[in-house]
Each structure stands twice: as structure tokens, then as C-alpha cells.
Write a protein that holds these residues in place. Structure first.
Motif, mmCIF file in Angstrom:
data_model
loop_
_atom_site.group_PDB
_atom_site.id
_atom_site.type_symbol
_atom_site.label_atom_id
_atom_site.label_comp_id
_atom_site.label_asym_id
_atom_site.label_seq_id
_atom_site.Cartn_x
_atom_site.Cartn_y
_atom_site.Cartn_z
ATOM 1 N N GLN A 20 0.941 1.739 -6.167
ATOM 2 C CA GLN A 20 2.078 1.985 -5.269
ATOM 3 C C GLN A 20 1.970 3.367 -4.628
ATOM 4 O O GLN A 20 2.425 3.582 -3.499
ATOM 5 C CB GLN A 20 3.404 1.862 -6.038
ATOM 6 N N PHE A 21 1.347 4.293 -5.341
ATOM 7 C CA PHE A 21 1.156 5.649 -4.827
ATOM 8 C C PHE A 21 -0.163 5.763 -4.075
ATOM 9 O O PHE A 21 -0.236 6.388 -3.015
ATOM 10 C CB PHE A 21 1.223 6.643 -5.985
ATOM 11 N N ALA A 22 -1.207 5.136 -4.612
ATOM 12 C CA ALA A 22 -2.506 5.157 -3.937
ATOM 13 C C ALA A 22 -2.397 4.530 -2.555
ATOM 14 O O ALA A 22 -3.019 5.006 -1.591
ATOM 15 C CB ALA A 22 -3.545 4.414 -4.775
ATOM 16 N N GLY A 23 -1.600 3.471 -2.438
ATOM 17 C CA GLY A 23 -1.431 2.807 -1.148
ATOM 18 C C GLY A 23 -0.738 3.675 -0.118
ATOM 19 O O GLY A 23 -0.820 3.397 1.089
ATOM 20 N N THR A 224 -3.397 10.548 3.301
ATOM 21 C CA THR A 224 -3.960 9.645 4.292
ATOM 22 C C THR A 224 -4.057 8.257 3.690
ATOM 23 O O THR A 224 -4.747 8.055 2.693
ATOM 24 C CB THR A 224 -5.358 10.116 4.731
ATOM 25 N N ALA A 225 -3.342 7.314 4.269
ATOM 26 C CA ALA A 225 -3.296 5.964 3.719
ATOM 27 C C ALA A 225 -4.687 5.352 3.665
ATOM 28 O O ALA A 225 -5.488 5.507 4.586
ATOM 29 C CB ALA A 225 -2.365 5.091 4.554
ATOM 30 N N PHE A 226 -4.965 4.664 2.562
ATOM 31 C CA PHE A 226 -6.278 4.059 2.366
ATOM 32 C C PHE A 226 -6.446 2.883 3.324
ATOM 33 O O PHE A 226 -5.568 2.036 3.446
ATOM 34 C CB PHE A 226 -6.418 3.588 0.923
ATOM 35 N N LYS A 227 -7.586 2.827 4.010
ATOM 36 C CA LYS A 227 -7.834 1.788 5.000
ATOM 37 C C LYS A 227 -8.430 0.523 4.402
ATOM 38 O O LYS A 227 -8.574 -0.481 5.080
ATOM 39 C CB LYS A 227 -8.778 2.330 6.091
ATOM 40 N N GLY A 228 -8.790 0.584 3.157
ATOM 41 C CA GLY A 228 -9.424 -0.570 2.531
ATOM 42 C C GLY A 228 -10.936 -0.457 2.637
ATOM 43 O O GLY A 228 -11.470 0.239 3.498
ATOM 44 N N GLU A 229 -11.631 -1.124 1.757
ATOM 45 C CA GLU A 229 -13.078 -1.126 1.815
ATOM 46 C C GLU A 229 -13.569 -2.523 1.492
ATOM 47 O O GLU A 229 -12.898 -3.301 0.815
ATOM 48 C CB GLU A 229 -13.689 -0.106 0.852
ATOM 49 N N TYR A 371 -6.059 -0.451 -3.478
ATOM 50 C CA TYR A 371 -4.973 -1.061 -2.723
ATOM 51 C C TYR A 371 -4.563 -2.351 -3.408
ATOM 52 O O TYR A 371 -5.249 -2.856 -4.300
ATOM 53 C CB TYR A 371 -5.373 -1.328 -1.265
ATOM 54 N N GLU A 372 -3.427 -2.888 -2.966
ATOM 55 C CA GLU A 372 -2.856 -4.082 -3.563
ATOM 56 C C GLU A 372 -3.158 -5.283 -2.679
ATOM 57 O O GLU A 372 -2.858 -5.273 -1.482
ATOM 58 C CB GLU A 372 -1.341 -3.900 -3.722
ATOM 59 N N LEU A 373 -3.773 -6.317 -3.244
ATOM 60 C CA LEU A 373 -4.041 -7.527 -2.487
ATOM 61 C C LEU A 373 -2.791 -8.386 -2.365
ATOM 62 O O LEU A 373 -2.568 -9.058 -1.356
ATOM 63 C CB LEU A 373 -5.162 -8.339 -3.146
ATOM 64 N N SER A 374 -1.987 -8.411 -3.420
ATOM 65 C CA SER A 374 -0.686 -9.065 -3.450
ATOM 66 C C SER A 374 0.056 -8.444 -4.622
ATOM 67 O O SER A 374 -0.555 -7.714 -5.420
ATOM 68 C CB SER A 374 -0.831 -10.590 -3.605
ATOM 69 N N PRO A 375 1.374 -8.668 -4.758
ATOM 70 C CA PRO A 375 2.107 -8.011 -5.842
ATOM 71 C C PRO A 375 1.463 -8.239 -7.208
ATOM 72 O O PRO A 375 1.246 -9.366 -7.637
ATOM 73 C CB PRO A 375 3.495 -8.671 -5.766
ATOM 74 N N SER A 393 -7.745 -6.372 -10.773
ATOM 75 C CA SER A 393 -6.987 -6.592 -12.011
ATOM 76 C C SER A 393 -5.761 -7.437 -11.719
ATOM 77 O O SER A 393 -5.155 -7.344 -10.650
ATOM 78 C CB SER A 393 -6.568 -5.252 -12.627
ATOM 79 N N LYS A 394 -5.411 -8.274 -12.685
ATOM 80 C CA LYS A 394 -4.236 -9.125 -12.559
ATOM 81 C C LYS A 394 -3.654 -9.389 -13.946
ATOM 82 O O LYS A 394 -4.376 -9.791 -14.850
ATOM 83 C CB LYS A 394 -4.595 -10.464 -11.908
ATOM 84 N N SER A 395 -2.374 -9.157 -14.093
ATOM 85 C CA SER A 395 -1.711 -9.515 -15.340
ATOM 86 C C SER A 395 -1.700 -11.033 -15.475
ATOM 87 O O SER A 395 -1.622 -11.759 -14.478
ATOM 88 C CB SER A 395 -0.283 -8.977 -15.336
ATOM 89 N N GLY A 396 -1.768 -11.515 -16.707
ATOM 90 C CA GLY A 396 -1.867 -12.949 -16.937
ATOM 91 C C GLY A 396 -0.734 -13.763 -16.357
ATOM 92 O O GLY A 396 -0.939 -14.886 -15.886
#
Length: 412
Positions: A20-23, A224-229, A371-375, A393-396
């Protein structure tokens, strides 16, 4: 200089909060070393997330871990601490909140457990998952850590003796000691709570990744917001979760053509398996298929309708905790072998235990959220043996049935 310390009880939760902060462009670092020296951290780090991996330990020990970190952070001059909790209220919630309060020397702590984006809300002090009281949801049937109460007050009071105040309808916090549990059903509710608490009120606070986004806006920690890689196009899914949500996702992905291999009880429970000649042949075949077919699932769950793991457990006199620990450790060792033998893929890791065990066996103590792909689904990177790897990473318990298909579409 660290502007915010986040203390998270499991790895996937640490990442979905830190992102949430990295984004927003904040320099964010996730670490697993409980003795991490706050004075030695690089000056450009804005947000430090510490993974305590304390969800499964005794409440007394969990209290001690959080107390120690909080006290050291205060002595190091860190002015803001957020105690990240599970959005389904698993783990040592009460003990860890009290650990923060005592370590920081505070008498009042706001706690906002809701995550509306994932349909996890708190109403009249009761926590709901997709409209169902949490103790009656799939989390009440968890084989390792079932939630027995839906009342947040009961969950906290079952672990620690501390006053609990339920704050309904965004009611301003009263001058009353204890843990103040805030109701929230929408994103607007979270923002309103942030406005009520303001900067002074959130110096020390607690909740899941849901309130972290509001916290990020309040603290205005930006860059500076991350642009994605671009991620590695091959997708290797390391399924270490037994949550029914994840099992349904695996089933859907298999139906859509994802190759899936279920580890046998011997493969996931016996350390000696990796030393056998047959293991080399199996791993070579998995690597070949993963490279050729671009999508691949390695799963710790038994095939549908089979009870091989339970039979093995009973035959060898294992406890449920034995299963949890052995499976995560052995699965991590298998994943290390795959990486060492040349796996080139974006690894999607489900379950905090699996991710933590993998980082430990690789000797990796720092992970960078991107970055977050989805919540609740976070892209990260780490460095291992001179190479940079991407991991998701994804919680179960997070995500719709077709989540894996959507992730594959995003990276291909």
C-alpha cells in the motif's frame, strides 16, 4: 529514515500491507530478522515491515515478540507503528495488540480490522466474511487455526485481559483506556475513521491491509510511483495453502489447462525424499513441463476425493501441527532445488507459511514489494545467488475462483 514500522504476524500479510505504501512510491522493505537493527537501516527506507511469523506460536510468546520490537523501535526514535493483523482475525490478535501497547507505553489503541475490498467487514463489533460471521465462515473450519468467535471483543478477551471498546458508526474515540474496535463496512468508513483519528490518533494503530491504504494517505509517505516491471512470462504456482478458496482456484485453473502435480505424502513430509534418485527424475520432469507449458501448479493438497495425507498422518502418529510445519519446510526445500536447478518463472506462492519457509531455506531476509495485481495479491522481487527473481504472494483465503487465470493473463 523510517517513517513507519509495520509489525505483521505472517509473510503474505506483511506484503499486502507494505505494498500500500510501495504503490505510492514510498521506499518499502520487508524483513524477517526479528533482531533487525533499526539504526543500521538505509537512510532512504521510508517504511519497514517486520515479519514476526507469530501467528502459530503461544500467545505469551507472541506478546513478547511484539513487545520487544515495539520497545526497541521507540528507543530508536520511530514515531509511527502499525500492528498488522489478519483480515480473518486468525492468530494471536489480543496478545499482539497488548504487546504493542505495553512496548510503546500507551493506554489506548485504535483497531480497525475491516477490509471492505475483500468483503471482510466489522458491524456492531462482529466480524463478517462475505456476509457470514467469521466463526461460521470457511475460517471457522480451518484445520490449523479455526476461528471460534465472531465477536472481536471475544477474540481479544480470550487471549488477554484488556478493556475492549466497540466504536460504532464512526463514533469519535472516547477518553477511555483499552483497545478501541472500529466498525467499518465500506472504504468510505475507513476514510472517515482516518479523519476522526487524524495524525495523532494513528501514531500507534492496528488493523489489516484494508486500513493501511488510509494510513498511507494520512501519513503522506510518498515518492515516485512505481511504473511496474515486466514479470517472467512462465508462471509457476507453488500452492502451500489448504484453504478451500485456494483449492477452488487450483481446480478452476486445472480445468482451463494448467498442468497440476499433487505432491505425495512422502514428497511433502519426508526430508529424505530429496536425497533419493527418484527425486532428481521427478524434479527434472517438473522443470521440463514448467518450461514447455508456461503454466504449472505444484500442490501440497491431495487430489480430489483422496485422503492420502490423513492416512499417512495417522499411520505415523503425526499431529496437525506436525503436518503444518513439515509440509511448509519440505515444500520450501523442493522449491529451492527447483530454483537451483534452473527454474525460470514468476513464482506464485500461496500461504504465508510456505513463503516464510522458502525465504528461510534460501537464506533471504529481505523482500521488496513492487505493486498490487489485485487486493491481497502482491508482486515482489528478491535477490538469490546473483539473480533477481519475481514472486507473487497470495494469502490462501483471498481471491475469486478465476484469480489464477487472471494472473496468468496479466503476465503473459
Amino acid at each position: 529514515m523510517i517513517k513507519l514500522l509495520i509489525i505483521a504476524d505472517d509473510f503474505t500479510g506483511a506484503l499486502d500491507t507494505g505494498v500500500q505504501f510501495a504503490g505510492r512510491g514510498a521506499n518499502t522493505l520487508v524483513v524477517t530478522d526479528l533482531q533487525y537493527d533499526f539504526h543500521d537501516i538505509e537512510e532512504n527506507v521510508d517504511v519497514l515491515v517486520m515479519v514476526t511469523e507469530s501467528r502459530h506460536i503461544d500467545p505469551e510468546e507472541a506478546y513478547k515478540v511484539v513487545y520487544d520490537i515495539s520497545k526497541r523501535a521507540i528507543l530508536a526514535g520511530i514515531s509511527n507503528i502499525y500492528k498488522k493483523t489478519d483480515s480473518a482475525l486468525r492468530g494471536n490478535i489480543g496478545a499482539e495488540l497488548k504487546g504493542l501497547m505495553d512496548g510503546a507505553g500507551i493506554k489506548t489503541l485504535p483497531f480497525i480490522p475491516a477490509f471492505p475490498a475483500l468483503q471482510r467487514i466489522t458491524k456492531d463489533g462482529v466480524h463478517y466474511i462475505e456476509g457470514v460471521p467469521v466463526a461460521e465462515s470457511i475460517f471457522g473450519k480451518d484445520p490449523f487455526e479455526p476461528i471460534r468467535y465472531s465477536s472481536v471483543e471475544e477474540i481479544i478477551s480470550g487471549q488477554i485481559k484488556v478493556p475492549v471498546v466497540i466504536q460504532r458508526n464512526g463514533k469519535p474515540i472516547e477518553n477511555q483506556e483499552g483497545i478501541h474496535v472500529f466498525d467499518a463496512e465500506t472504504e468510505e468508513d475507513l476514510q472517515r475513521i482516518g479523519e476522526i483519528l487524524n495524525i495523532d490518533g494513528i501514531r500507534f494503530s492496528a488493523g489489516c491491509a484494508g486500513f493501511a491504504a488510509t494510513l498511507a494517505d494520512l501519513l503522506n509517505i510518498r515518492g515516485t510511483a512505481f511504473k511496474g516491471e515486466r514479470l517472467e512470462e512462465n508462471l509457476f504456482i507453488a500452492c502451500g495453502s489448504v484453504n478451500p478458496v485456494t483449492i477452488r482456484q487450483m481446480r478452476k485453473a486445472k480445468a482451463e489447462g494448467f498442468p497440476q502435480v499433487h505432491l505425495t505424502p512422502e514428497q511433502k513430509l519426508e526430508k529424505e525424499w530429496l536425497q533419493k534418485d527418484t527425486s532428481r527424475k521427478e524434479i527434472e520432469e517438473w522443470l521440463r513441463r514448467a518450461g514447455a507449458e508456461k503454466r504449472f501448479i505444484l500442490d501440497v493438497n491431495d487430489p480430489d476425493g483422496q485422503e492420502d495425507t490423513n492416512r499417512y498422518k495417522e499411520a505415523h502418529g503425526l499431529t496437525t501441527e506436525d503436518l503444518r510445519v513439515s509440509i511448509s519446510e519440505n515444500f520450501a526445500a523442493i522449491m529451492k532445488r527447483l530454483l537451483d536447478d534452473g527454474l525460470r518463472a514468476t513464482v506464485l506462492c500461496t500461504g504465508g507459511d510456505t513463503l516464510m519457509a522458502l525465504m528461510q531455506v534460501l537464506g533471504i531476509y529481505e523482500l521488496i514489494p513492487l505493486y498490487e495485481l489485485s487486493p491481497g495479491v502482491v508482486a515482489t522481487k528478491f535477490h538469490y545467488q546473483g539473480r533477481t527473481y519475481n514472486m507473487i504472494s497470495k494469502s490462501g483465503g483471498i481471491g475469486e475462483e478465476d484469480l489464477l487465470l487472471k494472473i496468468a493473463e496479466m503476465i503473459f
